[in-house]
Design an enzyme around this catalytic site. Structure first.
Site, mmCIF file in Angstrom:
data_model
loop_
_atom_site.group_PDB
_atom_site.id
_atom_site.type_symbol
_atom_site.label_atom_id
_atom_site.label_comp_id
_atom_site.label_asym_id
_atom_site.label_seq_id
_atom_site.Cartn_x
_atom_site.Cartn_y
_atom_site.Cartn_z
ATOM 1 N N SER A 66 0.845 -1.195 0.000
ATOM 2 C CA SER A 66 0.000 0.000 0.000
ATOM 3 C C SER A 66 0.876 1.239 0.000
ATOM 4 O O SER A 66 1.611 1.483 0.963
ATOM 5 C CB SER A 66 -0.892 0.013 1.241
ATOM 6 O OG SER A 66 -1.375 1.325 1.435
ATOM 7 N N HIS B 169 -1.264 -1.380 -4.309
ATOM 8 C CA HIS B 169 -2.496 -1.039 -3.592
ATOM 9 C C HIS B 169 -2.606 0.473 -3.372
ATOM 10 O O HIS B 169 -1.730 1.091 -2.765
ATOM 11 C CB HIS B 169 -2.502 -1.780 -2.251
ATOM 12 C CG HIS B 169 -3.783 -1.668 -1.484
ATOM 13 N ND1 HIS B 169 -4.881 -2.459 -1.746
ATOM 14 C CD2 HIS B 169 -4.144 -0.868 -0.455
ATOM 15 C CE1 HIS B 169 -5.853 -2.160 -0.905
ATOM 16 N NE2 HIS B 169 -5.436 -1.178 -0.109
ATOM 17 N N ASP C 53 -4.865 3.507 -1.753
ATOM 18 C CA ASP C 53 -5.926 3.803 -0.790
ATOM 19 C C ASP C 53 -6.531 5.159 -1.108
ATOM 20 O O ASP C 53 -5.905 6.197 -0.877
ATOM 21 C CB ASP C 53 -5.356 3.784 0.638
ATOM 22 C CG ASP C 53 -5.054 2.366 1.074
ATOM 23 O OD1 ASP C 53 -5.987 1.540 1.057
ATOM 24 O OD2 ASP C 53 -3.888 2.078 1.417
ATOM 25 N N MET D 85 -9.160 7.858 -0.234
ATOM 26 C CA MET D 85 -9.984 8.298 0.900
ATOM 27 C C MET D 85 -10.535 9.680 0.598
ATOM 28 O O MET D 85 -9.805 10.541 0.101
ATOM 29 C CB MET D 85 -9.138 8.344 2.168
ATOM 30 C CG MET D 85 -8.392 7.051 2.466
ATOM 31 S SD MET D 85 -7.536 7.160 4.030
ATOM 32 C CE MET D 85 -6.583 5.638 3.996
ATOM 33 N N HIS E 287 -8.443 0.726 -3.797
ATOM 34 C CA HIS E 287 -9.336 0.482 -2.656
ATOM 35 C C HIS E 287 -10.026 1.807 -2.324
ATOM 36 O O HIS E 287 -9.390 2.716 -1.793
ATOM 37 C CB HIS E 287 -8.478 -0.039 -1.490
ATOM 38 C CG HIS E 287 -9.199 -0.162 -0.190
ATOM 39 N ND1 HIS E 287 -8.534 -0.260 1.017
ATOM 40 C CD2 HIS E 287 -10.522 -0.235 0.113
ATOM 41 C CE1 HIS E 287 -9.408 -0.392 1.999
ATOM 42 N NE2 HIS E 287 -10.625 -0.361 1.484
ATOM 43 N N MET F 280 -12.233 4.057 -0.288
ATOM 44 C CA MET F 280 -12.903 4.337 0.989
ATOM 45 C C MET F 280 -13.615 5.663 0.795
ATOM 46 O O MET F 280 -13.180 6.724 1.273
ATOM 47 C CB MET F 280 -11.852 4.402 2.110
ATOM 48 C CG MET F 280 -11.303 3.027 2.457
ATOM 49 S SD MET F 280 -9.709 3.092 3.260
ATOM 50 C CE MET F 280 -8.637 3.087 1.835
ATOM 51 N N MET G 248 -11.267 -5.942 6.045
ATOM 52 C CA MET G 248 -10.447 -4.945 6.737
ATOM 53 C C MET G 248 -10.085 -5.457 8.128
ATOM 54 O O MET G 248 -10.970 -5.838 8.899
ATOM 55 C CB MET G 248 -11.199 -3.609 6.874
ATOM 56 C CG MET G 248 -11.368 -2.831 5.581
ATOM 57 S SD MET G 248 -9.835 -2.494 4.698
ATOM 58 C CE MET G 248 -8.908 -1.511 5.886
ATOM 59 N N GLY H 188 -8.889 4.103 7.087
ATOM 60 C CA GLY H 188 -8.610 5.529 7.233
ATOM 61 C C GLY H 188 -7.139 5.850 7.440
ATOM 62 O O GLY H 188 -6.668 6.873 6.978
ATOM 63 N N PHE H 189 -6.428 4.949 8.108
ATOM 64 C CA PHE H 189 -5.033 5.250 8.420
ATOM 65 C C PHE H 189 -4.167 4.002 8.355
ATOM 66 O O PHE H 189 -4.642 2.908 8.670
ATOM 67 C CB PHE H 189 -4.921 5.850 9.831
ATOM 68 C CG PHE H 189 -5.710 7.128 9.980
ATOM 69 C CD1 PHE H 189 -5.150 8.352 9.615
ATOM 70 C CD2 PHE H 189 -7.014 7.092 10.442
ATOM 71 C CE1 PHE H 189 -5.891 9.525 9.718
ATOM 72 C CE2 PHE H 189 -7.764 8.269 10.554
ATOM 73 C CZ PHE H 189 -7.204 9.486 10.186
ATOM 74 N N GLY H 190 -2.908 4.198 7.950
ATOM 75 C CA GLY H 190 -1.938 3.108 8.013
ATOM 76 C C GLY H 190 -1.362 3.023 9.418
ATOM 77 O O GLY H 190 -1.647 3.867 10.278
ATOM 78 N N GLY H 191 -0.584 1.983 9.651
ATOM 79 C CA GLY H 191 0.160 1.878 10.906
ATOM 80 C C GLY H 191 -0.650 1.467 12.127
ATOM 81 O O GLY H 191 -0.180 1.637 13.249
ATOM 82 N N ASP I 36 -6.432 -6.472 4.783
ATOM 83 C CA ASP I 36 -5.776 -5.160 4.733
ATOM 84 C C ASP I 36 -5.769 -4.507 6.114
ATOM 85 O O ASP I 36 -6.831 -4.271 6.687
ATOM 86 C CB ASP I 36 -6.552 -4.286 3.727
ATOM 87 C CG ASP I 36 -5.951 -2.913 3.534
ATOM 88 O OD1 ASP I 36 -4.899 -2.614 4.122
ATOM 89 O OD2 ASP I 36 -6.565 -2.126 2.770
ATOM 90 N N GLY I 37 -4.563 -4.243 6.613
ATOM 91 C CA GLY I 37 -4.416 -3.494 7.865
ATOM 92 C C GLY I 37 -3.617 -4.254 8.903
ATOM 93 O O GLY I 37 -3.973 -5.370 9.273
ATOM 94 N N GLY I 38 -2.493 -3.694 9.313
ATOM 95 C CA GLY I 38 -1.681 -4.302 10.370
ATOM 96 C C GLY I 38 -1.020 -5.605 9.968
ATOM 97 O O GLY I 38 -0.717 -6.437 10.821
HETATM 98 C C1 DX5 Z 1 -6.159 1.594 5.736
HETATM 99 C C2 DX5 Z 1 -5.704 1.188 4.369
HETATM 100 C C3 DX5 Z 1 -4.565 0.263 4.327
HETATM 101 C C4 DX5 Z 1 -3.301 0.766 4.960
HETATM 102 C C5 DX5 Z 1 -2.536 -0.408 5.460
HETATM 103 O O1 DX5 Z 1 -7.333 2.320 5.621
HETATM 104 O O2 DX5 Z 1 -6.764 0.546 3.668
HETATM 105 O O3 DX5 Z 1 -4.309 -0.188 2.997
HETATM 106 O O4 DX5 Z 1 -2.494 1.512 4.093
HETATM 107 O O5 DX5 Z 1 -1.432 0.059 6.143
HETATM 108 P P1 DX5 Z 1 -0.670 -0.802 7.225
HETATM 109 O O6 DX5 Z 1 -0.117 -1.996 6.514
HETATM 110 O O7 DX5 Z 1 0.338 0.130 7.738
HETATM 111 O O8 DX5 Z 1 -1.693 -1.216 8.272
HETATM 112 ZN ZN ZN Z 2 -6.347 -0.376 1.646
#
Ligand code: DX5
Ligand code: ZN
Length: 213
Positions: free
Chosen positions: A6, A31, A33, A35, A64, A66, A136, A141-144, A174-176
């Site tokens: 991503s 990927h 994102d 938003m 993706h 959102m 999900m 909404g956010f990475g990390g 997707d996520g973490g």
């Molecule tokens: C969150 C995104 C993810 C995000 C994943 O809303 O859909 O794609 O970038 O990031 P990590 O791998 O850091 O959780």
């Molecule tokens: Zn995503």
């Protein structure tokens, strides 16, 4: 196993070189994102930037959305290189209509569910039509963020349902995602792992991606 880095976690000021580094790798989806500041509080980029990124990417572009209005993007990305178009079940009132419109434009169409959405909200009709289901494992909404393990039951359910009914959809999560959570997701039945932080904050990217596989 497809790995979908991503770019949310990449260096946005050097996006061209980030994408080119990934162009050298195999079995990768790029990927993106998207938003809109409404469906999720965060805001990223729109269709003009998506087009440029997908033109540059030699890997399939995995978008993706959102966003509250995925239909707008079906129209605005009609002449783009987007490979997979994923929208959120929670954003729309008639998912089957969106799937059928998106299928006219994109080679692959996906549907995503947020952590609090029961997997059973994905109806039989949806699962028969869809190419990919995105589970999900964090609040979009956010990475990390940290991986939510209730997502694994959804992945297993989707894998069992797919086998029982001889369906073809891919199961993406997707996520973490990191080495540990990625292995758990793979065991549960995921065949496509999205990873932002784990790929882009560790180096080299190929090594991080190999660890996930
Ligand atoms: C969150 C995104 C993810 C995000 C994943 O809303 O859909 O794609 O970038 O990031 P990590 O791998 O850091 O959780
Ligand atoms: Zn995503």
């Amino acid at each position: 196993m497809i790995i979908s880095p991503s770019i949310l976690a990449s260096d946005f000021l050097n996006l061209e070189s980030e994408i080119k580094k990934l162009n050298e790798l195999e079995n990768i989806w790029l990927h993106l994102d998207i938003m809109d500041g409404h469906f999720v509080p965060n805001l990223t980029f729109g269709h003009e930037i998506i087009k440029k990124i997908c033109d540059l990417s030699e890997n399939p572009c995995d978008a993706h959305f959102m966003v509250t209005n995925p239909e707008f993007y079906i129209k605005s990305l009609k002449y783009s290189d987007v490979h997979n178009f994923t929208f959120h079940l929670e954003a729309v009132s008639n998912p089957l209509k969106i799937i059928s419109e998106a299928k006219k434009v994109f080679p692959s169409v996906g549907i995503s569910i947020k952590p609090n959405t029961p997997v059973t909200d994905l109806t039989e009709e949806i699962l028969e039509e869809i190419d990919l289901v995105l589970v999900m494992s964090v609040e979009p909404g956010f990475g990390g963020q940290s991986f939510m393990s209730n997502s694994l039951d959804k992945v297993s359910f989707l894998r069992d349902y797919k086998l029982k009914n001889k369906l073809n959809y891919s199961i993406q999560i997707d996520g973490g995602i990191n080495e540990t959570t990625g292995a758990e997701a793979k065991k549960a039945g995921a065949d496509n792992l999205v990873a932002g932080t784990f790929v882009f904050k560790g180096k080299p990217y190929k090594q991080q991606i190999d660890k996930l596989r």
